[in-house]
Design an enzyme around this catalytic site. Structure first.
Site, PDB file in Angstrom:
ATOM      1  N   GLU A  11     -14.124  16.817  56.283  1.00 17.30           N
ATOM      2  CA  GLU A  11     -13.966  15.889  58.187  1.00 17.30           C
ATOM      3  C   GLU A  11     -12.635  15.122  58.088  1.00 17.30           C
ATOM      4  OE1 GLU A  11     -18.187  14.402  60.286  1.00 17.30           O
ATOM      5  OE2 GLU A  11     -18.902  15.891  59.489  1.00 17.30           O
ATOM      6  N   ASP A  98     -20.274  17.231  57.033  1.00 15.14           N
ATOM      7  CA  ASP A  98     -22.013  16.589  56.804  1.00 15.14           C
ATOM      8  C   ASP A  98     -22.986  17.045  56.661  1.00 15.14           C
ATOM      9  OD1 ASP A  98     -19.877  14.548  55.877  1.00 15.14           O
ATOM     10  OD2 ASP A  98     -19.776  12.769  57.642  1.00 15.14           O
ATOM     11  N   ASP A 100     -25.855  16.544  58.539  1.00 11.69           N
ATOM     12  CA  ASP A 100     -25.975  16.036  58.998  1.00 11.69           C
ATOM     13  C   ASP A 100     -26.582  16.616  60.227  1.00 11.69           C
ATOM     14  OD1 ASP A 100     -23.352  15.533  59.707  1.00 11.69           O
ATOM     15  OD2 ASP A 100     -24.451  13.117  60.128  1.00 11.69           O
ATOM     16  N   GLU A 102     -24.750  16.656  62.690  1.00 13.92           N
ATOM     17  CA  GLU A 102     -23.520  16.525  63.342  1.00 13.92           C
ATOM     18  C   GLU A 102     -21.831  17.397  62.543  1.00 13.92           C
ATOM     19  OE1 GLU A 102     -20.889  13.152  65.873  1.00 13.92           O
ATOM     20  OE2 GLU A 102     -22.371  11.975  64.610  1.00 13.92           O
ATOM     21  N   TYR A 330     -24.172   9.784  50.368  1.00 16.71           N
ATOM     22  CA  TYR A 330     -23.997  10.365  51.796  1.00 16.71           C
ATOM     23  C   TYR A 330     -25.070   8.880  52.576  1.00 16.71           C
ATOM     24  CZ  TYR A 330     -23.619  12.223  56.476  1.00 16.71           C
ATOM     25  OH  TYR A 330     -23.418  12.674  58.191  1.00 16.71           O
ATOM     26  N   ARG A 332     -25.959   8.655  55.910  1.00 22.25           N
ATOM     27  CA  ARG A 332     -26.357   8.603  57.799  1.00 22.25           C
ATOM     28  C   ARG A 332     -27.710   9.505  56.897  1.00 22.25           C
ATOM     29  NH1 ARG A 332     -20.953   9.421  58.514  1.00 22.25           N
ATOM     30  NH2 ARG A 332     -19.849   7.860  60.557  1.00 22.25           N
ATOM     31  N   HIS A 376     -31.044  14.636  52.214  1.00 21.94           N
ATOM     32  CA  HIS A 376     -32.767  14.593  51.901  1.00 21.94           C
ATOM     33  C   HIS A 376     -31.941  12.985  51.153  1.00 21.94           C
ATOM     34  CE1 HIS A 376     -32.368  18.191  53.937  1.00 21.94           C
ATOM     35  NE2 HIS A 376     -31.375  19.085  53.908  1.00 21.94           N
TER      36      HIS A 376
END
Length: 908
Positions: A11, A98, A100, A102, A330, A332, A376
């Site tokens: 990203e 990523d 998630d 999104e 990560y 988020r 996770h």
């Protein structure tokens, strides 16, 4: 890119650079720069295929299964073209966005746009380290269509909600407003808290504080009981009436408290009870997105947006010698679990740093959030052996502080419980009306456990901290003690505290509203829309927020109920699990189902009944007419009465609604009706010098406003010049302003004469950066040695002759480097050397370059991050004066030509 290499798409460009160093020559890593497709943001972006469609504004086909119409924004097209070109030379595509929802959605959009003819794999990793990248390459998977559907449903749902309800606010409140599925509920929470503060009735009560001495030492004690009655605390009073609501409680007056002191001094004080009880404190779980935002706000003062921006930089990696590596996992995530490797490493670090008694085994935590759908693993350092002290030279201060917070919290989560002993001692003194019982409380840490590394913050004002002992002397029942001091102490109950960013994030998470990864954007949006402003660290709603919330509560009450929004989140989670489908959910919400009206039918039914919101203040004490707050074109204002006889007065834009009392409103209206106060006459022009109050505070004005200027145009259609104005310096009492003060403030800009060389007028004035002198296009700032109100022509010419770099207060910025274009806005990025050091600018936002970064080697990615961080930071406070003399010396307020635009706004 060489032919036959594997294309890896992430990203962000910073992450692409880091990962590219880990992988060999057979890989080529590039960035999508975030989202590559979205719904059209404006009519200019809509494709021709939407012309004539009834749902063109939504860009979602609400007539046919809610099919969205995506476009590639203009600023993203260059990235898409670059990725397509790279893909033509690749033999495999690896989507590494990523992990998630999104990120999953971005991978899906890339597939839709790139249409690859080569094998495709989806890989995920929660830390940017060589080990994590290698593990991800060994365990690829396909794009999870359920996660994509959940994210797409959220995007469509938010579009339907906002684009349907926002026009209602435009018509009934003010143009340019917005409603949001989670945003509007967050605003309502702030408004409800402000209403509680407005309804709060303060109550006073008194008690006695004593300092007592025993053989083993001294301690402080507070009066808790007198005879059979208990002395009250704040919890014993009703918050809405201020009345006592507990039985068996005696409220003492100041006189009663002070009357007890002489008798107590003559009595024998005896220890009547000693109770020691063990207590255990458990460490908090490792950080999730929301708890990191909360703790960073409490301990570091960072807003949610700033925290996430810094965490993103730590995740993507920094330069560590010849290698670049991510420092945290990560950021988020809803999960509080740690990997087995991380827990084992934590035990090693704890044993080395604190000793074997602090490394007693790994601790595992259970995620409380149902269907935690982000990463996770919790947020932790990628290497716990990397202590914050080893990064002092590599990280800017804000990033180092956040990394240290994460490092400490992770270690503390794997440490043993703290063992405490809490002690309560009661000391009794006999009195004629019954025994007076004083209480002393103490705490002793038997074993610090996790407290050796970390203490969690609290949102409660004055909450006790367990990071230090509060020892009491070793006292025995029956032991005599002697009072050293006795003081009567006054207490007043306090209204519920306004939400801070930390407590609002905590409330949103408790109610199941939104997702932690969206909280920073939500808080930023409600501030940008004018619903919230900051009072220190607190978030205060505006009158505009009151009006919007009132409208939504009256006509769409369930849509701003936390339970309704939380149920929507549950449905989105069910879509992510593949338990329900998107179309059914959207159809029920938008069109209605099973006898329940949908959003559109409800809006059509309610529109005729919606009136412009009026916020009642109360009935005027003199006239009996109701006073209300209305929202006007230029902000909130007070109104008393109606029609031609109505009286109005502007409200300051940052007045908390709870602080607008009926008396204050009546005073403001009375002051407006009285009109300006005449201080005297200007000896040069003979015009009246007026003192009056506007939307932005008090100011002085030379002469009245010409009638034509009130309409904005002169007789021939040209703009009519406004009378000269000057703001009253901050901190000046209105009642003390004199004609002499006003004439000093109004004297700027001053024409000193003609420059002997250029023939241009030389003026002295005060502007945004303080006092200065100017002649033609040349200007120089004045230092403290020069007074803008008394400087003469000769001295001004000397100052103007100085090189700009020698100007004391401010000098022109020098361009050091051109970095190219901003990857999103395409604005030119430049590194400049300003009066306060090097900084980077995109033409609109200036961001200081921290000492840890070299301006000569600053990259585009670093410049973009600095600008984004500065944009998200709260506005810098303006420098003000503390008195008339200081204001006069520094130039006071901006006056004359520099204030004409502001003056027009105030007049309107």
């Amino acid at each position: 890119m060489k032919q036959g290499r594997r294309l890896v798409i992430v990203e962000s460009p910073a992450k692409a650079e880091t990962i590219g160093r880990f992988l060999g020559d057979e890989y080529y890593v590039d960035s999508s720069y975030g989202h590559v497709r979205d719904l059209p943001r404006s009519a200019d972006e809509r494709p021709d295929s939407l012309r004539g469609k009834s749902w063109a504004d939504l860009a979602v086909d609400v007539e046919q299964d809610f099919e969205p119409v995506y476009i590639v924004p203009a600023e993203k097209q260059q990235h898409v073209d670059r990725l397509k070109k790279a893909l033509r030379q690749a033999d495999k595509l690896l989507l590494a966005t990523d992990e998630d929802r999104e990120g999953e959605s971005i991978s899906w959009h890339l597939l839709e746009l790139l249409r690859p003819n080569v094998p495709v794999e989806r890989i995920v990793f929660h830390e940017v380290t060589p080990e994590a990248i290698s593990e991800a390459l060994e365990s690829p998977r396909e794009v999870d269509r359920n996660l994509v559907a959940a994210q797409e449903s959220r995007r469509i749902l938010d579009r339907l909600f906002g684009y349907s309800l926002s026009p209602v606010l435009w018509r009934k409140v003010q143009a340019g407003l917005s409603a949001g599925r989670v945003q509007s509920v967050a605003v309502r929470l702030l408004v409800q808290r402000e209403r509680e503060r407005a309804a709060f009735h303060r109550a006073q009560y008194w008690d006695l504080d004593a300092s007592v001495e025993a053989a083993e030492g001294r301690c402080a004690a507070t009066l808790r009981r007198l005879g059979d009655a208990r002395i009250p605390t704040g919890r014993d009073f009703d918050s809405t009436t201020g009345a006592l609501q507990s039985d068996g409680v005696r409220v003492l007056s100041e006189a009663e408290c002070r009357g007890l002191i002489p008798a107590l001094r003559t009595q024998a004080w005896t220890v009547s009870r000693v109770e020691a009880s063990p207590a255990t404190k458990r460490p908090a779980a490792p950080f999730t997105t929301s708890t990191l935002q909360q703790e960073a706000n409490r301990k570091l003062g960072y807003g949610a947006s700033r925290t996430m921006q810094i965490a993103q930089r730590l995740y993507e990696g920094i330069d560590m010698g010849a290698e670049r590596e991510g420092l945290i996992t990560y950021m988020r995530t809803d999960s509080v679990t740690l990997s087995e490797r991380a827990m084992a490493e934590a035990q090693t670090v704890l044993r080395e740093r604190f000793g074997a008694e602090f490394a007693t085994g790994s601790r595992r935590y259970t995620t409380k959030t149902r269907n935690a759908q982000e990463a996770h693993e919790a947020i932790r350092p990628t290497q716990l052996q990397r202590a914050p002290s080893s990064l002092r030279s590599a990280l800017p201060r804000d990033a180092l502080r956040l990394y240290e917070l994460i490092w400490q919290r992770t270690l503390a989560s794997q440490m043993p419980d703290a063992k405490l002993e809490r002690t309560v001692i009661e000391i009794t003194a006999p009195l004629d009306e019954g025994p007076a019982v004083f209480e002393a409380r103490g705490r002793r840490i038997l074993f610090p456990g996790y407290l050796r590394a970390y203490v969690e913050g609290s949102d409660e004002p004055g909450a006790e901290s367990d990071d230090s002992e509060q020892p009491l002397p070793a006292l025995q029942v029956g032991e005599s003690v002697r009072p050293l001091t006795l003081d009567a102490k006054r207490h007043e109950t306090q209204p519920p505290a306004r939400y801070t960013e930390a407590s609002l994030v905590k409330k949103l998470e408790e109610e199941g509203l939104g997702r932690p990864s969206t909280y920073a954007a939500i808080i930023g949006t409600i501030q940008d829309r004018g619903y919230v402003f900051r009072l220190g660290n607190a978030l205060a709603p505006t009158f505009l927020a009151y009006a919007v919330t009132q409208l939504l509560e009256r006509h769409f009450g369930d849509l701003v109920e936390p339970r309704f929004t939380a149920q929507m989140e549950d449905t989105l989670d069910a879509i992510a699990r593949g338990e329900t489908d998107t179309v059914t959910h959207l159809r029920r919400f938008y069109h209605g189902d099973d006898g329940e009206p949908g959003l559109v039918p409800r809006i059509d039914a309610e529109i005729p009944t919606i009136a412009f919101p009026l916020l009642p203040v109360g009935d005027d004490p003199e006239s009996g007419q109701p006073i209300v707050v209305r929202i006007g074109r230029f902000g909130p204002y007070l109104q008393r009465g109606s029609g031609e006889d109505a009286a109005t007065a502007s409200l300051p834009p940052e007045l908390p609604p709870a602080e607008l009392t009926l008396d204050k409103a009546a005073e403001m209206l009375a002051a407006k009706l009285e009109g300006p106060r005449v201080l005297g006459h200007d000896p040069e022009t003979g015009l009246e010098v007026l003192l009056q109050t506007g939307r932005y505070g008090p100011y002085v004005q030379l002469g009245p406003i010409p009638p034509a200027a009130k309409k904005g145009k002169g007789a021939k259609g040209k703009s009519q010049e406004q009378p000269r104005r000057a703001a009253v310096p901050s901190g000046t009492e209105i009642d003390t302003v004199t004609i002499e003060d006003a004439l000093i403030w109004l004297s700027l800009p001053r024409t000193l004469g003609v420059h002997p060389d250029s023939g241009d007028d030389v003026i002295a004035a005060s502007g945004r950066y303080g006092p200065y002198v100017q002649s033609g296009k040349e200007s120089r700032s004045l230092g403290d040695e020069d007074d803008v109100y008394s400087i003469g022509l000769e001295r001004a010419v000397e100052v103007l002759a100085q090189p700009k770099s020698a100007s004391f207060r401010r000098r022109a910025s020098k361009v050091l480097r051109d970095l190219g274009r901003h990857p999103e806005s395409a604005a030119p990025l430049r590194v400049l050397d300003g009066p306060y050091g090097p900084y980077v600018s995109d033409g609109k936002i200036n961001a200081k370059i921290p000492p840890g970064l070299d301006p000569a080697s600053l990259t585009v990615e670093q410049a973009v991050e600095l600008i984004a961080e500065r944009a998200a930071a709260p506005p810098r406070p303006r420098r003000g004066s503390t008195g008339k003399r200081a204001a006069a010396k520094r130039g006071g307020a901006r006056t004359g030509r520099a204030r004409k635009t502001k003056a027009k706004t105030k007049s309107a």
